[in-house]
Design a protein around this motif. Structure first.
Motif, PDB file in Angstrom:
ATOM      1  N   VAL A 230       2.777  -5.632  -2.049  1.00  0.00           N
ATOM      2  CA  VAL A 230       2.060  -6.905  -2.126  1.00  0.00           C
ATOM      3  C   VAL A 230       0.964  -6.954  -1.069  1.00  0.00           C
ATOM      4  O   VAL A 230      -0.145  -7.417  -1.327  1.00  0.00           O
ATOM      5  CB  VAL A 230       3.060  -8.095  -1.973  1.00  0.00           C
ATOM      6  N   GLN A 231       1.260  -6.451   0.139  1.00  0.00           N
ATOM      7  CA  GLN A 231       0.307  -6.508   1.250  1.00  0.00           C
ATOM      8  C   GLN A 231      -0.929  -5.664   0.940  1.00  0.00           C
ATOM      9  O   GLN A 231      -2.041  -6.084   1.189  1.00  0.00           O
ATOM     10  CB  GLN A 231       1.003  -6.029   2.527  1.00  0.00           C
ATOM     11  N   TYR A 232      -0.720  -4.479   0.398  1.00  0.00           N
ATOM     12  CA  TYR A 232      -1.849  -3.566   0.209  1.00  0.00           C
ATOM     13  C   TYR A 232      -2.514  -3.681  -1.159  1.00  0.00           C
ATOM     14  O   TYR A 232      -3.633  -3.269  -1.337  1.00  0.00           O
ATOM     15  CB  TYR A 232      -1.390  -2.136   0.466  1.00  0.00           C
ATOM     16  N   LEU A 233      -1.845  -4.215  -2.137  1.00  0.00           N
ATOM     17  CA  LEU A 233      -2.441  -4.321  -3.463  1.00  0.00           C
ATOM     18  C   LEU A 233      -3.094  -5.676  -3.710  1.00  0.00           C
ATOM     19  O   LEU A 233      -3.720  -5.868  -4.735  1.00  0.00           O
ATOM     20  CB  LEU A 233      -1.410  -4.013  -4.541  1.00  0.00           C
ATOM     21  N   THR A 234      -2.904  -6.643  -2.837  1.00  0.00           N
ATOM     22  CA  THR A 234      -3.545  -7.949  -3.047  1.00  0.00           C
ATOM     23  C   THR A 234      -4.614  -8.186  -2.022  1.00  0.00           C
ATOM     24  O   THR A 234      -4.665  -7.669  -0.966  1.00  0.00           O
ATOM     25  CB  THR A 234      -2.522  -9.094  -2.982  1.00  0.00           C
TER      26      THR A 234
END
Length: 181
Positions: free
Chosen positions: A177-181
């Protein structure tokens, strides 16, 4: 007041059903399946009653809100060239509809979460009973205490593996979630 009383009675029925479920597991094996089926049917019926109560409360709340808005509209005085005379009905309706959809979605999520938790509780009770029966059978068969300790040690280790896996999964989900959003 009546709604609170109905909710209290539904909660009382749920607690009685939990006791009934425990008692049904103590029935003789030939009657146990039938008793369990009847308890499950009662649970299903009570859940439908609780859903109907929630729907009734939701409809009553909407009706009260509409009456309140109608009274506000009727009590409002309009004058010519007043900047407050414009009412953004379309935007307000869309916003209200979106809020109601989100509210319904959250109610559905809470209901399914409650059902999942109830299922997990039921499984826990079943597994505890099974564990006890296995221990009884193992003692009857004469298995040594060392084998039993090894089994319990393995179960203890498996619990740590499960917790570690859950934490690792949560960390991976967070990183995704941190790196894909």
């Amino acid at each position: 007041v009546v709604e609170n009383e109905i909710q209290a009675r539904i909660d009382n029925v749920f607690s009685n059903l939990e006791r009934l479920e425990i008692l049904s597991s103590k029935e003789p094996p030939n009657k146990r399946q039938n008793a369990k089926l009847r308890v499950d049917q009662l649970k299903y019926d009570v859940q439908h009653l609780q859903t109907a109560l929630r729907n009734f409360q939701h409809r009553r709340y909407i009706r009260e809100q509409q009456e309140r808005q109608r009274e506000e509209l009727l009590a409002r005085t309009f004058t010519t060239n007043d900047s407050d005379t414009t009412i953004p009905i379309d935007e307000t309706l869309q916003f209200n509809e979106s809020l109601q959809n989100a509210h319904r979605g959250m109610d559905d999520l809470i209901g399914s979460g409650t059902n999942i938790l109830q299922g997990l509780r039921d499984q826990r009770v079943t597994l505890k009973g099974t564990h006890k029966k296995i221990l009884d059978v193992a003692n009857m068969l004469g298995l040594s205490n060392t084998v039993m300790r090894l089994i319990e040690k393995r179960a203890f280790q498996d619990k740590y593996f499960m917790i570690g896996g859950m934490i690792l999964t949560c960390v991976i989900m967070f990183l995704v979630v941190q790196y894909l959003t």
